[in-house]
Design a protein around this motif. Structure first.
Motif, PDB file in Angstrom:
ATOM      1  N   ALA A 167       4.034  38.780 -29.642  1.00 46.19           N
ATOM      2  CA  ALA A 167       4.443  38.491 -31.016  1.00 46.19           C
ATOM      3  C   ALA A 167       3.263  38.635 -31.961  1.00 46.19           C
ATOM      4  O   ALA A 167       2.107  38.693 -31.535  1.00 46.19           O
ATOM      5  N   PRO A 168       3.521  38.709 -33.257  1.00 49.00           N
ATOM      6  CA  PRO A 168       2.429  38.833 -34.232  1.00 49.00           C
ATOM      7  C   PRO A 168       1.451  37.664 -34.146  1.00 49.00           C
ATOM      8  O   PRO A 168       1.764  36.595 -33.611  1.00 49.00           O
ATOM      9  N   ALA A 169       0.270  37.864 -34.695  1.00 39.59           N
ATOM     10  CA  ALA A 169      -0.767  36.843 -34.603  1.00 39.59           C
ATOM     11  C   ALA A 169      -0.384  35.564 -35.331  1.00 39.59           C
ATOM     12  O   ALA A 169      -0.756  34.467 -34.926  1.00 39.59           O
ATOM     13  N   HIS A 170       0.352  35.671 -36.427  1.00 40.97           N
ATOM     14  CA  HIS A 170       0.733  34.494 -37.202  1.00 40.97           C
ATOM     15  C   HIS A 170       2.235  34.497 -37.470  1.00 40.97           C
ATOM     16  O   HIS A 170       2.686  34.677 -38.597  1.00 40.97           O
ATOM     17  N   PRO A 171       3.037  34.313 -36.435  1.00 44.99           N
ATOM     18  CA  PRO A 171       4.481  34.285 -36.626  1.00 44.99           C
ATOM     19  C   PRO A 171       4.924  32.975 -37.258  1.00 44.99           C
ATOM     20  O   PRO A 171       4.160  32.012 -37.320  1.00 44.99           O
ATOM     21  N   GLY A 172       6.154  32.936 -37.706  1.00 38.85           N
ATOM     22  CA  GLY A 172       6.685  31.688 -38.208  1.00 38.85           C
ATOM     23  C   GLY A 172       6.907  30.713 -37.066  1.00 38.85           C
ATOM     24  O   GLY A 172       7.047  31.093 -35.903  1.00 38.85           O
ATOM     25  N   LEU A 173       6.917  29.448 -37.389  1.00 33.14           N
ATOM     26  CA  LEU A 173       7.150  28.437 -36.371  1.00 33.14           C
ATOM     27  C   LEU A 173       8.575  28.531 -35.850  1.00 33.14           C
ATOM     28  O   LEU A 173       9.510  28.821 -36.596  1.00 33.14           O
ATOM     29  N   LEU A 174       8.739  28.273 -34.567  1.00 39.12           N
ATOM     30  CA  LEU A 174      10.072  28.213 -33.997  1.00 39.12           C
ATOM     31  C   LEU A 174      10.749  26.920 -34.422  1.00 39.12           C
ATOM     32  O   LEU A 174      10.108  25.971 -34.880  1.00 39.12           O
ATOM     33  N   ASP A 175      12.051  26.869 -34.273  1.00 41.86           N
ATOM     34  CA  ASP A 175      12.806  25.686 -34.667  1.00 41.86           C
ATOM     35  C   ASP A 175      12.670  24.536 -33.678  1.00 41.86           C
ATOM     36  O   ASP A 175      13.071  23.416 -33.981  1.00 41.86           O
ATOM     37  N   THR A 176      12.124  24.807 -32.509  1.00 41.25           N
ATOM     38  CA  THR A 176      12.019  23.774 -31.479  1.00 41.25           C
ATOM     39  C   THR A 176      11.152  22.623 -31.967  1.00 41.25           C
ATOM     40  O   THR A 176      10.064  22.848 -32.496  1.00 41.25           O
ATOM     41  N   PRO A 177      11.579  21.381 -31.823  1.00 43.21           N
ATOM     42  CA  PRO A 177      10.752  20.242 -32.250  1.00 43.21           C
ATOM     43  C   PRO A 177       9.423  20.220 -31.521  1.00 43.21           C
ATOM     44  O   PRO A 177       9.321  20.625 -30.364  1.00 43.21           O
ATOM     45  N   ARG A 178       8.393  19.712 -32.182  1.00 44.91           N
ATOM     46  CA  ARG A 178       7.048  19.677 -31.618  1.00 44.91           C
ATOM     47  C   ARG A 178       6.732  18.255 -31.168  1.00 44.91           C
ATOM     48  O   ARG A 178       6.519  17.379 -31.994  1.00 44.91           O
ATOM     49  N   PRO A 179       6.687  17.993 -29.876  1.00 44.88           N
ATOM     50  CA  PRO A 179       6.354  16.633 -29.427  1.00 44.88           C
ATOM     51  C   PRO A 179       4.880  16.333 -29.657  1.00 44.88           C
ATOM     52  O   PRO A 179       4.034  17.236 -29.656  1.00 44.88           O
ATOM     53  N   ALA A 180       4.578  15.053 -29.863  1.00 45.12           N
ATOM     54  CA  ALA A 180       3.192  14.635 -30.051  1.00 45.12           C
ATOM     55  C   ALA A 180       2.399  14.866 -28.767  1.00 45.12           C
ATOM     56  O   ALA A 180       2.928  14.780 -27.659  1.00 45.12           O
ATOM     57  N   LEU A 181       1.119  15.169 -28.929  1.00 45.48           N
ATOM     58  CA  LEU A 181       0.226  15.337 -27.786  1.00 45.48           C
ATOM     59  C   LEU A 181      -0.525  14.025 -27.561  1.00 45.48           C
ATOM     60  O   LEU A 181      -1.282  13.589 -28.414  1.00 45.48           O
ATOM     61  N   GLY A 182      -0.322  13.398 -26.419  1.00 48.67           N
ATOM     62  CA  GLY A 182      -1.027  12.175 -26.120  1.00 48.67           C
ATOM     63  C   GLY A 182      -0.301  10.945 -26.631  1.00 48.67           C
ATOM     64  O   GLY A 182       0.794  11.010 -27.198  1.00 48.67           O
ATOM     65  N   GLU A 183      -0.938   9.793 -26.442  1.00 49.49           N
ATOM     66  CA  GLU A 183      -0.323   8.518 -26.796  1.00 49.49           C
ATOM     67  C   GLU A 183      -0.769   8.065 -28.179  1.00 49.49           C
ATOM     68  O   GLU A 183      -1.759   8.551 -28.734  1.00 49.49           O
ATOM     69  N   ALA A 184      -0.024   7.102 -28.726  1.00 51.08           N
ATOM     70  CA  ALA A 184      -0.371   6.528 -30.017  1.00 51.08           C
ATOM     71  C   ALA A 184      -1.722   5.815 -29.918  1.00 51.08           C
ATOM     72  O   ALA A 184      -2.009   5.142 -28.935  1.00 51.08           O
ATOM     73  N   HIS A 185      -2.532   5.945 -30.955  1.00 51.52           N
ATOM     74  CA  HIS A 185      -3.899   5.433 -30.947  1.00 51.52           C
ATOM     75  C   HIS A 185      -4.236   4.900 -32.341  1.00 51.52           C
ATOM     76  O   HIS A 185      -3.863   5.509 -33.354  1.00 51.52           O
ATOM     77  N   GLY A 186      -4.949   3.776 -32.399  1.00 50.58           N
ATOM     78  CA  GLY A 186      -5.237   3.143 -33.673  1.00 50.58           C
ATOM     79  C   GLY A 186      -6.011   4.014 -34.643  1.00 50.58           C
ATOM     80  O   GLY A 186      -5.701   4.072 -35.831  1.00 50.58           O
ATOM     81  N   GLY A 187      -7.033   4.706 -34.143  1.00 48.29           N
ATOM     82  CA  GLY A 187      -7.829   5.558 -35.016  1.00 48.29           C
ATOM     83  C   GLY A 187      -7.040   6.739 -35.542  1.00 48.29           C
ATOM     84  O   GLY A 187      -7.098   7.078 -36.736  1.00 48.29           O
ATOM     85  N   TYR A 188      -6.296   7.396 -34.662  1.00 44.34           N
ATOM     86  CA  TYR A 188      -5.462   8.513 -35.086  1.00 44.34           C
ATOM     87  C   TYR A 188      -4.396   8.042 -36.072  1.00 44.34           C
ATOM     88  O   TYR A 188      -4.064   8.735 -37.040  1.00 44.34           O
ATOM     89  N   THR A 189      -3.861   6.856 -35.823  1.00 38.32           N
ATOM     90  CA  THR A 189      -2.794   6.345 -36.679  1.00 38.32           C
ATOM     91  C   THR A 189      -3.301   6.082 -38.094  1.00 38.32           C
ATOM     92  O   THR A 189      -2.650   6.450 -39.071  1.00 38.32           O
ATOM     93  N   PHE A 190      -4.461   5.460 -38.219  1.00 34.80           N
ATOM     94  CA  PHE A 190      -5.012   5.223 -39.552  1.00 34.80           C
ATOM     95  C   PHE A 190      -5.237   6.539 -40.280  1.00 34.80           C
ATOM     96  O   PHE A 190      -4.872   6.689 -41.450  1.00 34.80           O
ATOM     97  N   CYS A 191      -5.847   7.514 -39.597  1.00 35.90           N
ATOM     98  CA  CYS A 191      -6.157   8.795 -40.236  1.00 35.90           C
ATOM     99  C   CYS A 191      -4.880   9.544 -40.619  1.00 35.90           C
ATOM    100  O   CYS A 191      -4.802  10.138 -41.698  1.00 35.90           O
ATOM    101  N   ALA A 192      -3.877   9.520 -39.732  1.00 33.84           N
ATOM    102  CA  ALA A 192      -2.621  10.197 -40.039  1.00 33.84           C
ATOM    103  C   ALA A 192      -1.918   9.533 -41.218  1.00 33.84           C
ATOM    104  O   ALA A 192      -1.411  10.217 -42.126  1.00 33.84           O
ATOM    105  N   LEU A 193      -1.894   8.212 -41.239  1.00 34.24           N
ATOM    106  CA  LEU A 193      -1.218   7.501 -42.313  1.00 34.24           C
ATOM    107  C   LEU A 193      -1.968   7.655 -43.636  1.00 34.24           C
ATOM    108  O   LEU A 193      -1.351   7.831 -44.694  1.00 34.24           O
ATOM    109  N   ALA A 194      -3.303   7.603 -43.602  1.00 35.49           N
ATOM    110  CA  ALA A 194      -4.086   7.815 -44.817  1.00 35.49           C
ATOM    111  C   ALA A 194      -3.885   9.233 -45.344  1.00 35.49           C
ATOM    112  O   ALA A 194      -3.775   9.448 -46.558  1.00 35.49           O
ATOM    113  N   ALA A 195      -3.817  10.210 -44.436  1.00 31.84           N
ATOM    114  CA  ALA A 195      -3.539  11.579 -44.853  1.00 31.84           C
ATOM    115  C   ALA A 195      -2.151  11.682 -45.487  1.00 31.84           C
ATOM    116  O   ALA A 195      -1.951  12.370 -46.498  1.00 31.84           O
TER     117      ALA A 195
END
Length: 258
Positions: free
Chosen positions: A126-154
């Motif tokens: 496929a092309p180098a930058h194709p559109g995203l597929l419709d398949t849902p993207r599961p999170a990688l790894g478990e929930a983490h306090g540091g990641y959660t603060f940064c994601a929520l602040a973002a």
């Protein structure tokens, strides 16, 4: 300023490769100790090259690498958004799709992981930058306090921007609030917070998890003044919750589309 990379961004020291985390730290330091004018540091930040550096890190799913040939991480996205906000270079082009990526990092527990599984092409030809597929993207790894603060602040920093999706992305604020509350330790642990489920409390997570409550309040979640009216910025109010487990429609926070 010696750590400013000729290609844009800042490295950890002179001659080192540019990276989002030292870029954030450098710009924050200059915001505190720098000054306008010649040799003041603040005006010597090359904003044009920095913006180009940010765009070179952007991925098709709206996420960002933390450096060239490196990984995607929500902590880097938070650093990028803070830096771009301080320097007034935050644009719709830069953050297109980023809110959807942040939402995809929320795990079944309610907190956020470092990234989500990207779904690009279905075949290696496929092309180098194709559109995203419709398949849902599961999170990688478990929930983490540091990641959660940064994601929520973002997520909060992205509120003024509309997403390109027809339906704006949303996060499950009720599940997030419950997870954050469950991260607080028992009385024998003196009320400290842990960063992950079934881990020991750690002083740093009083910052990461504790700070997330203030961010949720900024989104209108957890307000108890029933006479205050609707939450600001188009976020739904949370009156009527029986408890944090009540995952009704009112517990879904959306970006403002006003």
């Amino acid at each position: 300023m010696a750590a400013q990379h000729p290609g844009g961004g800042f490295g950890g020291g002179p001659g080192q490769a540019a990276h989002l985390l030292p870029t954030y730290a450098s710009v924050c330091a200059l915001a505190i100790v720098g000054r306008p004018g010649p040799d003041g540091g603040w005006d010597q930040i090359d904003r044009k090259k920095l913006y180009a550096f940010f765009m070179s890190l952007k991925q098709p799913d709206g996420s960002f690498l933390v450096a060239h040939h490196a990984e995607v991480d929500v902590r880097g996205i938070y650093c990028l958004l803070v830096t771009a906000t301080l320097l007034d270079i935050l644009t719709p082009e830069l953050v297109a799709g980023t809110a959807s990526f942040i939402a995809s990092c929320q795990t079944y527990e309610g907190g956020f992981a470092s990234a989500s599984q990207p779904y690009y092409a279905a075949s290696p030809t496929a092309p180098a930058h194709p559109g995203l597929l419709d398949t849902p993207r599961p999170a990688l790894g478990e929930a983490h306090g540091g990641y959660t603060f940064c994601a929520l602040a973002a997520w909060v920093l992205l509120r003024p921007f509309r997403d390109d999706d027809e339906a704006p992305p949303s996060i499950d604020a009720g599940r997030l609030l419950r997870w954050l509350a469950m991260m607080q330790g028992s009385e024998i642990e003196m009320g400290g917070f842990r960063g992950r489920t079934n881990k020991l409390v750690d002083g740093c997570y009083s910052w990461w998890c504790g700070g997330a409550f203030a961010l949720l309040e900024a989104l209108g979640v957890g307000k108890h003044d029933h006479g205050a009216g609707p939450a600001r910025g188009g976020e739904p109010a949370t009156e009527g919750w029986a408890d944090a487990d009540g995952l009704s429609s009112s517990s879904s926070c959306r970006l403002s589309t006003d």
